[in-house]
Enzyme design. Structure first.
Site, short mmCIF file in Angstrom:
data_model
loop_
_atom_site.label_atom_id
_atom_site.label_comp_id
_atom_site.label_asym_id
_atom_site.label_seq_id
_atom_site.Cartn_x
_atom_site.Cartn_y
_atom_site.Cartn_z
CG HIS A 180 -28.04 -10.36 3.76
ND1 HIS A 180 -29.25 -10.49 4.40
CD2 HIS A 180 -27.17 -11.12 4.46
CE1 HIS A 180 -29.10 -11.27 5.45
NE2 HIS A 180 -27.84 -11.68 5.50
CD GLU A 311 -28.13 -14.58 3.23
OE1 GLU A 311 -26.91 -14.64 3.44
OE2 GLU A 311 -28.97 -14.59 4.15
O1 LIG Z 1 -26.45 -10.06 14.36
C1 LIG Z 1 -27.46 -10.13 13.40
C2 LIG Z 1 -27.75 -11.54 13.08
O2 LIG Z 1 -26.49 -12.09 12.65
C3 LIG Z 1 -26.56 -13.46 12.36
O3 LIG Z 1 -27.45 -13.67 11.28
C4 LIG Z 1 -26.87 -13.84 10.01
C5 LIG Z 1 -27.02 -15.29 9.63
O4 LIG Z 1 -26.39 -16.13 10.57
C6 LIG Z 1 -26.46 -15.50 8.25
O5 LIG Z 1 -26.60 -16.85 7.85
C7 LIG Z 1 -27.22 -14.61 7.29
O6 LIG Z 1 -26.67 -14.73 6.02
O7 LIG Z 1 -27.08 -13.25 7.69
C8 LIG Z 1 -27.62 -13.00 8.99
C9 LIG Z 1 -27.58 -11.52 9.27
O8 LIG Z 1 -26.29 -11.05 9.14
C10 LIG Z 1 -27.03 -14.17 13.61
O9 LIG Z 1 -27.08 -15.54 13.34
C11 LIG Z 1 -28.40 -13.69 14.03
O10 LIG Z 1 -28.81 -14.36 15.21
C12 LIG Z 1 -28.28 -12.23 14.32
O11 LIG Z 1 -29.57 -11.70 14.63
#
Ligand SMILES: OC[C@H]1O[C@H](O[C@H]2[C@H](O)[C@@H](O)[C@H](O)O[C@@H]2CO)[C@H](O)[C@@H](O)[C@@H]1O
Length: 350
Positions: A180, A311
Site C-alpha cells: 500500500h 496496489e
Molecule cells: O478508512 C480509510 C479509507 O478506507 C477505504 O479506502 C481504501 C480503499 O477503498 C481501498 O481500495 C484501498 O486499497 O485502500 C484504501 C485505504 O485503506 C475507504 O474507501 C476510504 O473512503 C477511507 O478513507
C-alpha cells in the site's frame, strides 16, 4: 551495496527496526519491521540530496494513527471480501469484519498490524530484507496457519521488487497480498504535475460498499482512461478521488508494465510491473480531515490526494467471482506474488 539497520522507535512495547538497502547508485530503500512498511524510496538528486518518492512519517505512531494504510504490507487478502465470509468445498468460512460487515485489507489483524522478524541478504541480484512471520489462524481469523514471507530487493538498475509468499499448512486458505505504498514523485504537495499510463481498458464496477458487482466497465474516454499518459490530478478532481480496480495483464498484453507514473516537472518516473490481474489505484480523498502531516510536508497538514497508491494484486473479492482469478492457497502449498517498481527519469520529452 550496503545494508544499514537501526532502531526506528517502539510501538505497543515492541522495538521497531528500520532496515535500509543502498545500491551502487546511492538509491535507498528503507523498510520498517512494523507492518513490513515500505518507509522510504530515496533517489539521488543533482545537488547531492536525496528525494524520497513515498509518503512517509518520521515516527511509527503516525503510521498507526490514521486509517489510510500508509505504505503498509497488506494481507492475507487485499481489498474487500463481501460479507466477511465465503464458501469453499462445501465449507463455510467466517472472517473478522472491519468495514460495513465486510473484510477489508486482511481484516483488523492483518499483515499491517504485525511486527515482522527479519534477516538480510546480499547477492549479485541485489540486496534484500526478508520479513517473515508464522501466522496462526487465531491471530488474523483466516483459516489455516501460514508461514508468510515478504522480501524487498533493490538492485543496481534501481528496481525494487517485492515478493510475497505464503507456505500453507494443513487447511486451504486465501492469499492475495499487496503493497500500500503511496507515491509522490514531485517537489509539490499535490499530484498536479503527475502523469500516468495504465495498461488497461477496463475497471471493476462496484456497489455502494465498494464491493465489485462482477461487471467490467470500459474506460475509453472517461476520466479513468489512462491508456495514454494523462494528468493524474485532473482525473482525480473529476471523480473526487480514485479508488478504482483496473483489470491488467489480460490475454495479449504480454510483458508490458502495468503502469507508469511520472512527474512531468522533475522527470522522475516509476514503472510498475506485476504478475497479477489487478491494479487498484487509490488517492486518499479524506486525508485532509485526519490530522496527518507527512515527513515531506515539514509540519504543514497533508493535502487530500497528496499521493497515489498503485496496489498490484488479484482483483478484489476474487473469492466470490468466477472470472477474477484464483486466490485460494491449497493446503501444503506455496504461492509467491511479485511486484516491482523501477525508478528512472523521463527520457524522451513528448
Ligand atoms: O478508512 C480509510 C479509507 O478506507 C477505504 O479506502 C481504501 C480503499 O477503498 C481501498 O481500495 C484501498 O486499497 O485502500 C484504501 C485505504 O485503506 C475507504 O474507501 C476510504 O473512503 C477511507 O478513507
Amino acid at each position: 551495496m550496503d545494508i544499514l539497520q537501526h532502531t526506528f522507535g517502539r510501538y505497543q512495547n515492541e522495538k521497531v527496526t528500520e532496515i535500509t538497502l543502498v545500491n551502487d547508485n546511492g538509491v535507498e530503500v528503507s523498510c520498517l519491521t512494523m507492518g513490513a512498511i515500505w518507509h522510504r524510496f530515496a533517489v539521488p538528486e543533482n545537488d547531492g540530496t536525496k528525494k524520497n518518492l513515498l509518503l512517509s512519517f518520521d515516527g511509527i505512531d503516525d503510521y498507526y494513527s490514521n486509517n489510510q494504510n500508509i505504505c503498509k504490507s497488506i494481507g492475507r487478502v487485499a481489498g474487500r471480501i463481501k460479507g466477511a465470509s465465503y464458501d469453499l468445498d462445501g465449507k463455510h468460512y467466517q472472517l473478522p469484519a472491519n468495514e460495513n460487515g465486510n473484510t477489508l485489507h486482511g481484516g483488523p489483524n492483518g499483515f499491517s498490524t504485525l511486527n515482522w522478524n527479519y534477516s538480510t541478504s546480499i547477492s549479485k541480484n541485489g540486496i534484500s530484507v526478508i520479513f517473515q512471520r508464522k501466522i496462526d489462524e487465531t491471530m488474523d481469523g483466516f483459516p489455516g496457519n501460514i508461514l508468510a514471507t515478504i522480501i524487498y530487493t533493490l538492485n543496481n538498475n534501481n528496481r525494487v521488487t517485492i515478493a510475497y509468499s505464503a507456505m500453507n499448512g494443513k487447511e486451504d486458505t486465501l492469499f492475495n497480498p499487496t503493497c500500500h505504498a503511496y507515491f509522490n514523485l514531485s517537489d509539490r504537495h499535490d499530484l498536479t504535475t503527475h502523469e500516468m499510463q495504465i495498461n488497461s481498458t477496463g475497471i471493476l464496477d462496484v456497489n455502494d460498499q465498494l464491493i465489485p458487482t462482477g461487471e467490467v466497465l470500459p474506460i475509453a474516454n472517461t476520466p479513468y482512461d489512462f491508456r495514454d499518459f494523462s494528468n493524474v490530478a485532473l482525473a482525480v478532481g473529476k471523480v473526487h478521488g480514485l479508488d478504482t480496480a483496473y483489470v491488467v495483464n489480460g490475454p495479449g498484453q504480454g510483458t508490458k508494465p502495468v503502469a507508469i507514473l511520472r512527474d512531468r516537472e522533475s522527470g522522475r518516473q516509476i514503472t510498475v510491473n506485476s504478475d497479477r490481474n489487478g491494479l487498484v489505484v487509490y488517492t486518499p480523498e479524506e486525508i485532509d480531515d485526519q490530522n496527518i502531516s507527512f515527513s515531506r510536508d515539514h509540519g504543514e497538514p497533508a493535502n487530500k490526494n497528496e499521493g497515489i497508491a498503485l496496489e498490484c494484486q488479484m482483483l478484489p473479492d476474487a473469492i466470490h467471482q468466477d472470472n477474477f482469478g484464483d486466490i485460494v492457497l491449497p493446503r501444503y502449498s506455496k504461492q509467491t506474488y511479485r511486484f516491482s517498481f523501477t525508478y528512472d527519469r523521463i527520457k524522451n520529452e513528448d
